[in-house]
Scaffold this motif. Sequence first.
Motif, PDB file in Angstrom:
ATOM      1  N   LYS A  90       0.535   4.119  -3.143  1.00 16.76           N
ATOM      2  CA  LYS A  90      -0.389   5.117  -2.833  1.00 16.76           C
ATOM      3  C   LYS A  90       0.492   6.185  -2.179  1.00 16.76           C
ATOM      4  O   LYS A  90      -0.398   7.390  -2.011  1.00 16.76           O
ATOM      5  N   LEU A 129      -9.678   7.342  -1.466  1.00  9.39           N
ATOM      6  CA  LEU A 129      -8.560   7.672  -0.379  1.00  9.39           C
ATOM      7  C   LEU A 129      -8.779   9.131   0.166  1.00  9.39           C
ATOM      8  O   LEU A 129      -8.686   9.281   1.450  1.00  9.39           O
ATOM      9  N   THR A 140      -7.372   6.720  -6.146  1.00  7.75           N
ATOM     10  CA  THR A 140      -7.061   7.744  -5.182  1.00  7.75           C
ATOM     11  C   THR A 140      -8.007   8.575  -4.700  1.00  7.75           C
ATOM     12  O   THR A 140      -7.856   9.163  -3.515  1.00  7.75           O
ATOM     13  N   TYR A 189       0.866  -1.317   0.160  1.00  9.96           N
ATOM     14  CA  TYR A 189      -0.018  -0.046  -0.131  1.00  9.96           C
ATOM     15  C   TYR A 189       0.939   1.292  -0.045  1.00  9.96           C
ATOM     16  O   TYR A 189       0.372   2.178  -0.683  1.00  9.96           O
ATOM     17  N   VAL A 214      -8.928   0.056   2.180  1.00  9.58           N
ATOM     18  CA  VAL A 214      -8.045  -0.563   1.170  1.00  9.58           C
ATOM     19  C   VAL A 214      -7.947  -2.297   1.369  1.00  9.58           C
ATOM     20  O   VAL A 214      -8.282  -2.912   0.439  1.00  9.58           O
ATOM     21  N   ARG A 254       1.386  -4.374  -4.109  1.00 10.26           N
ATOM     22  CA  ARG A 254       1.613  -3.010  -4.781  1.00 10.26           C
ATOM     23  C   ARG A 254       0.997  -3.007  -6.086  1.00 10.26           C
ATOM     24  O   ARG A 254       0.170  -1.925  -6.404  1.00 10.26           O
ATOM     25  N   SER A 285      -2.511  -0.522  -6.701  1.00 12.44           N
ATOM     26  CA  SER A 285      -2.238   0.634  -7.441  1.00 12.44           C
ATOM     27  C   SER A 285      -3.605   0.877  -8.029  1.00 12.44           C
ATOM     28  O   SER A 285      -3.922   2.089  -8.810  1.00 12.44           O
TER      29      SER A 285
END
Length: 278
Positions: free
Chosen positions: A102, A172, A169, A98, A190, A161, A165
């Motif tokens: 991010k 978040l 975003t 993570y 997540v 990862r 991805s």
Amino acid sequence: MSTSTARARSRALTATIGAALGVGALITAFPFFWMLLTSVKPQRESIDFPPSILPQEPTFEWYVRLFTELDFARYLGNTVIVVLFGFVGLLLMAMAGYAFAKFDFRGRRWMFFLVLATMMIPVQVTMIPTYLILNGMKLTNTLLGIALPTLVTGFSIFLFRQFMSTIPTEMLEAARIDGAGEFRIFFRIVLPMSGPILAVQVVLTFIGGWNSFLWPLIIASDQKLYTLSVGLALLNQQLAVNPSLQMAAASVMVVPILVVFVVFQRYVIQGFALSGLK
């Protein structure tokens, strides 16, 4: 007429392919069923020639003997502890994946390159340095020493990862605007969205810990610290002719892996496809 003919040919082809796959599945599964059936045969039946597929007098004597006379209960407990350590590492690897996916921080690319570089080094090359490090820390001949080297792997961090991805975003950022902390975002957003890759990693981690053989054999000199796979190899050396007992021990090794895979199989393809959101 041509349409109905094409449909008939299609159905015939489907039936042929299905029959071929069924035969292939039976051939592939036969050794597994042979192992299970032999594990419940009396010893005299397991060494008969020609051999019989079905046991005439089924018995669970060999499973009882494994856990009452041959210390397999201790081996099972050691293996479960190693697997649980692996699940702790699973959470750490998810956090690392993570972070690489991010967060933008200095040296991220180089650190991720180092993670990928560890995948190019064979495990056998690192065994002696790892042993020397653990020996210096007084962790040889301990369960912690057996579990620590497999706690984190570069391949798992890479998979996490790549999957994380794909998580938007913007979602978040919206959570951060609403006042959610990073740990809350990770555990409440997540991780639930990473179900497929978590399932894949659970299966891989369980198989890796459950089948651990070479490293426990190297790091542990006390037989009480052996895992199931080492105990199975030791059993094969101690007993010359008892196929039923050996098949019972092999069943104890194989069946839990099969159960875990069946439980998580619907997520495995999704996780390897790295599709992200549903």
